[in-house]
Write a protein that holds these residues in place. Structure first.
Motif, PDB file in Angstrom:
ATOM      1  N   VAL A  53       6.252  52.179  66.281  1.00 58.05           N
ATOM      2  CA  VAL A  53       7.091  52.320  67.456  1.00 58.05           C
ATOM      3  C   VAL A  53       7.239  50.943  68.117  1.00 58.05           C
ATOM      4  O   VAL A  53       6.220  50.343  68.523  1.00 58.05           O
ATOM      5  CB  VAL A  53       6.515  53.337  68.440  1.00 58.05           C
ATOM      6  N   THR A  54       8.499  50.442  68.189  1.00 56.98           N
ATOM      7  CA  THR A  54       8.783  49.133  68.810  1.00 56.98           C
ATOM      8  C   THR A  54      10.014  49.254  69.681  1.00 56.98           C
ATOM      9  O   THR A  54      10.819  50.184  69.544  1.00 56.98           O
ATOM     10  CB  THR A  54       9.014  48.053  67.747  1.00 56.98           C
ATOM     11  N   ARG A  55      10.190  48.181  70.510  1.00 58.77           N
ATOM     12  CA  ARG A  55      11.363  48.126  71.389  1.00 58.77           C
ATOM     13  C   ARG A  55      11.529  46.680  71.846  1.00 58.77           C
ATOM     14  O   ARG A  55      10.543  45.994  72.111  1.00 58.77           O
ATOM     15  CB  ARG A  55      11.159  49.034  72.617  1.00 58.77           C
ATOM     16  N   THR A  56      12.787  46.234  71.948  1.00 60.09           N
ATOM     17  CA  THR A  56      13.064  44.835  72.332  1.00 60.09           C
ATOM     18  C   THR A  56      13.944  44.836  73.568  1.00 60.09           C
ATOM     19  O   THR A  56      14.956  45.574  73.633  1.00 60.09           O
ATOM     20  CB  THR A  56      13.744  44.076  71.189  1.00 60.09           C
ATOM     21  N   LEU A  57      13.543  43.990  74.519  1.00 56.61           N
ATOM     22  CA  LEU A  57      14.312  43.834  75.755  1.00 56.61           C
ATOM     23  C   LEU A  57      15.063  42.496  75.677  1.00 56.61           C
ATOM     24  O   LEU A  57      14.452  41.440  75.442  1.00 56.61           O
ATOM     25  CB  LEU A  57      13.387  43.839  76.977  1.00 56.61           C
ATOM     26  N   VAL A  58      16.382  42.517  75.856  1.00 45.94           N
ATOM     27  CA  VAL A  58      17.201  41.294  75.854  1.00 45.94           C
ATOM     28  C   VAL A  58      17.854  41.171  77.228  1.00 45.94           C
ATOM     29  O   VAL A  58      18.463  42.137  77.721  1.00 45.94           O
ATOM     30  CB  VAL A  58      18.288  41.366  74.760  1.00 45.94           C
TER      31      VAL A  58
END
Length: 601
Positions: free
Chosen positions: A591-596
Motif C-alpha cells: 500500500v503506497t501513495r504519493t503527494l504532488v
C-alpha cells in the motif's frame, strides 16, 4: 290398822288372781262390791329411770267405816301403753319416755297413780370398736346415750372432738379424714365420755407412669425397658400393698407379671411383650378405686422375615421441579399377603425435591401414599420408602424420570466475547444451549438469531438432543463491539452474544488535508497527515508509514499511526523544486501513495 290394810290388800290380790284365772267369784264377793266405799293406790307417783324397769302398784278397798275389804278384784289400765304398761297384778313396766296415768277400778270406784319414765344416762355406746374413714372423705359419727338397761335415750346430745387434727377433723356430725394414720375420737354427753379409736385409710388416687413409655421393638418381642408406675393416695403419698393389673388388647401381647403389688414406694413393675402384629400398641394399668387407668404406647416394628413391601404404582414420570400428578403408593403385607395397617412409613428424596406423606401410617389396606415434588435436575431421580424401623427393615427404592420443561431461556455455552476481524467468520462457532427454568437442557427448541452486524447461515437453529446448537458468525464490516441477539421462538426474553471486530489488513493510504501549493525552500505550514485504512475503511492504528520526498527533507522519515489510523510528518521543500513529490508507504505491505504539490514564487 296396818294389819287390817295388809290383810285387805292380800284379799284384793287373791280376788284379783281368782278373777284373772277365771275362777267364779262367790256371791259374797258381789255383795262386797256393793259395800265398797273407797279405793286407794300406792304409790301415787313414781319414776322409772330406764326402759324396762318395773314398779309394783298396790290397792286398798275400804267400806264406809274405813275397814279394808277382801275378795274384790281390781282392774288396771294405762293411760298411754307406749309409755308404761300395767299387768293385771298392778305391775307397771316402762316402755318409753314420758308421763302417764295408771288407773285401777273396783266396781264403780277408781284410783290413779302417776308414772313418769325418765331415762337416766348410764353409758355411751358406739357400733364399732374402731372407726375407719377414707382419706379426704367423711363418715358419720354415731354414738348412743343409753340408760341402765342399754336402751338409747332419744334426743340425747353427743359432742365429738379429736386430739390430732392432722389425722382427722370433726365437722358437725361427721369425721373427715385428713391424712392416713391412726388417732382417736372422743364422744361426750354430760358427764359421760367415750374414746373411739380412729384409722384414716389411704385411698389410691392416681397412677403415674415413670418408665417404659414410648418404646419400640420388634413385633412379638419383649421391650427392653420394664414398665414402671407409682400408685399414690389422694394426698400424694406412695401407697404400698396395692394390686395393679396390666393389660394389652393386641393379639399375642402380654405382661409379666400381669398383676403386681406395689412396694413401700408405691411402685409396680412389669415386662411388656408386644403383640405379633406391627403397629401402635397400648398397655393399660388399672387399680381398683382409681377411675383413670393410664395407657402406655409402644411401637411394634415389622420383622423383615414376615413383612413384604412393594411399589404398586408404575415408575412415575414428570417435569423436573414439578409435583407428580399421581401420588406414589406402597403396600405393606405380611408373608401371606395380609394387609398390615397402622405401620409407620417415612419417605426420603435422594436427588433433590421432596416427598410429602399423605398419612404417616398405612391404612386399612396396608397402603401408604406420598406426593413427590421432583428435584430440579432432569433425569432419573431416586427416593426411599422406609417401613418401620430403619435398623431392622431395609428401605424400598423408588425411581422416577424427570423430564426437562419447556425452554425458558438461551444461554451461550461457548464462543462468546471472541476477537475477530471485520468481514470474516469467528474462529470458533457460538455454541448455544436452550434450558428450562431450572437450567436443564431442552432439545428441539427453535432459537431465533438477530445479528446487529455481520451475517449467519440461517436466522434460526434447532437444538439437538443435548439442548445445544452451533452457529457460525461472520462479523460485519465495522470494527468494534458487535452484538448478536438470541431468543427462543415465541419468547421475548433475549440473550446477547458479543464479539470484538478489529480492522483488517492495510488496504488504503490517503493524504488528509494536504496543500496543493507551497513555496520552495520552506517548510509546509502544517504537518502532512496520512491515514491508513483497511478494505472497509476502518482506521488502522499501529501501522508504520515510511515517507520519502523527491525534494527537501521529511521529519521523521517513519511514522506510526495512532488509533485513528493517522500519522503526520513535517516536510521542508527544496529551494529549486518545481513539482516536489512525497511518497508514503505502509511497511510490510504494498500500500503506497504519493503527494504532488506545485511551487510558487
Amino acid at each position: 290398822m296396818a294389819a287390817s290394810l295388809s290383810g285387805g290388800a292380800a284379799l284384793v290380790s287373791i280376788l284379783s288372781y281368782t278373777h284373772s284365772a277365771g275362777i267364779p267369784v262367790p256371791g259374797a264377793a258381789a255383795i262386797a262390791l256393793l259395800r265398797a266405799h273407797n279405793v286407794r293406790v300406792s304409790p301415787t307417783l313414781d319414776t322409772a329411770f330406764a326402759i324396762g324397769d318395773s314398779i309394783q302398784l298396790a290397792t286398798v278397798v275400804t267400806d264406809s267405816s274405813g275397814n279394808a275389804m277382801m275378795g274384790l278384784s281390781p282392774a288396771w289400765t294405762s293411760g298411754d301403753p307406749s309409755i308404761a304398761q300395767v299387768s293385771h297384778a298392778g305391775t307397771v313396766t316402762a316402755q318409753g319416755p314420758g308421763s302417764t296415768a295408771i288407773v285401777v277400778r273396783v266396781g264403780q270406784l277408781e284410783a290413779r297413780a302417776r308414772i313418769v319414765v325418765s331415762q337416766r344416762p348410764a353409758a355411751l355406746q358406739v357400733e364399732d370398736t374402731l372407726l375407719r374413714v377414707r382419706e379426704s372423705e367423711r363418715a358419720p359419727l354415731i354414738a348412743h346415750v343409753v340408760d341402765a338397761r342399754g336402751n338409747p335415750i332419744v334426743g340425747a346430745d353427743v359432742s365429738w372432738t379429736t386430739p390430732d387434727p392432722t389425722i382427722a377433723t370433726v365437722e358437725g356430725a361427721d369425721v373427715v379424714g385428713v391424712n392416713p394414720g391412726r388417732g382417736s375420737l372422743t364422744a361426750m354427753a354430760g358427764q359421760l365420755q367415750l374414746v373411739l379409736p380412729l384409722e384414716v385409710v389411704p385411698v389410691p388416687s392416681s397412677i403415674t407412669v415413670l418408665g417404659g413409655e414410648g418404646q419400640r421393638g420388634p413385633a412379638g418381642r419383649s421391650l427392653p425397658v420394664p414398665v414402671t408406675a407409682q400408685v399414690v393416695s389422694r394426698t400424694g403419698r406412695p401407697m404400698p400393698g396395692v394390686a395393679a393389673s396390666f393389660h394389652s388388647v393386641a393379639p399375642g401381647a402380654s405382661a409379666e407379671p400381669a398383676l403386681d403389688t406395689s412396694d413401700a414406694r408405691g411402685m409396680v413393675r412389669t415386662i411388656w411383650r408386644l403383640g405379633d402384629v406391627p403397629g401402635r400398641q397400648q398397655l393399660t394399668i388399672s387399680v381398683d378405686g382409681v377411675s383413670v387407668a393410664p395407657a402406655l404406647g409402644a411401637e411394634a416394628d415389622p420383622i423383615p422375615a414376615n413383612t413384604k413391601v412393594e411399589l404398586i404404582t408404575k415408575e412415575p414420570t414428570g417435569e423436573a421441579g414439578d409435583t407428580l400428578r399421581q401420588p406414589v403408593v406402597v403396600r405393606v403385607t405380611d408373608s401371606v399377603g395380609v394387609a398390615l395397617a397402622d405401620v409407620p412409613v417415612t419417605w426420603n428424596a435422594l436427588d433433590g425435591g421432596a416427598l410429602t406423606a399423605l398419612a404417616p401410617r398405612t391404612d386399612s389396606l396396608g397402603e401408604a401414599r406420598a406426593t413427590w415434588k421432583l428435584g430440579s435436575k432432569a433425569g432419573r431421580q431416586r427416593a426411599r420408602a422406609q417401613v418401620g424401623n430403619a435398623r431392622s427393615m431395609p428401605a424400598l427404592s423408588v425411581v422416577a424420570t424427570a423430564n426437562a420443561g419447556t425452554g425458558a431461556r438461551v444461554a451461550v455455552k461457548a464462543g462468546d466475547r471472541q476477537l475477530g476481524s471485520v468481514g470474516t467468520p469467528l474462529k470458533q462457532p457460538l455454541v448455544l444451549r436452550s434450558v428450562d427454568r431450572h437450567g436443564n437442557p431442552v432439545p428441539g427448541a427453535l432459537v431465533q438469531l438477530e445479528p446487529a452486524a455481520g451475517r449467519l447461515a440461517d436466522s434460526s437453529v434447532i437444538t439437538d438432543s443435548t439442548g445445544q446448537a452451533s452457529v457460525q458468525w461472520t462479523l460485519g464490516r465495522h470494527a468494534g463491539l458487535q452484538r448478536l441477539t438470541i431468543r427462543l421462538s415465541g419468547d421475548s426474553a433475549t440473550t446477547v452474544a458479543t464479539a470484538l471486530a478489529r480492522a483488517g489488513k492495510a488496504a488504503k493510504l490517503a493524504f488528509v488535508g494536504a496543500p496543493e501549493t507551497a513555496k520552495p525552500g520552506r517548510q509546509l505550514p502544517k504537518p502532512v497527515v496520512v491515514e491508513v485504512t483497511d478494505a472497509y475503511g476502518n482506521a488502522l492504528g499501529g501501522q508504520t508509514v515510511v515517507f520519502k520526498a523527491t525534494s527537501g527533507s521529511v521529519t521523521p522519515a517513519r511514522g506510526l499511526t495512532g488509533a485513528d489510523g493517522r500519522a503526520n510528518v513535517r516536510w521542508t521543500l527544496g529551494p529549486k523544486a518545481s513539482k516536489p513529490e512525497l511518497a508514503a508507504s505502509v511497511a510490510g505491505s504494498e500500500v503506497t501513495r504519493t503527494l504532488v504539490i506545485s511551487t510558487r514564487p
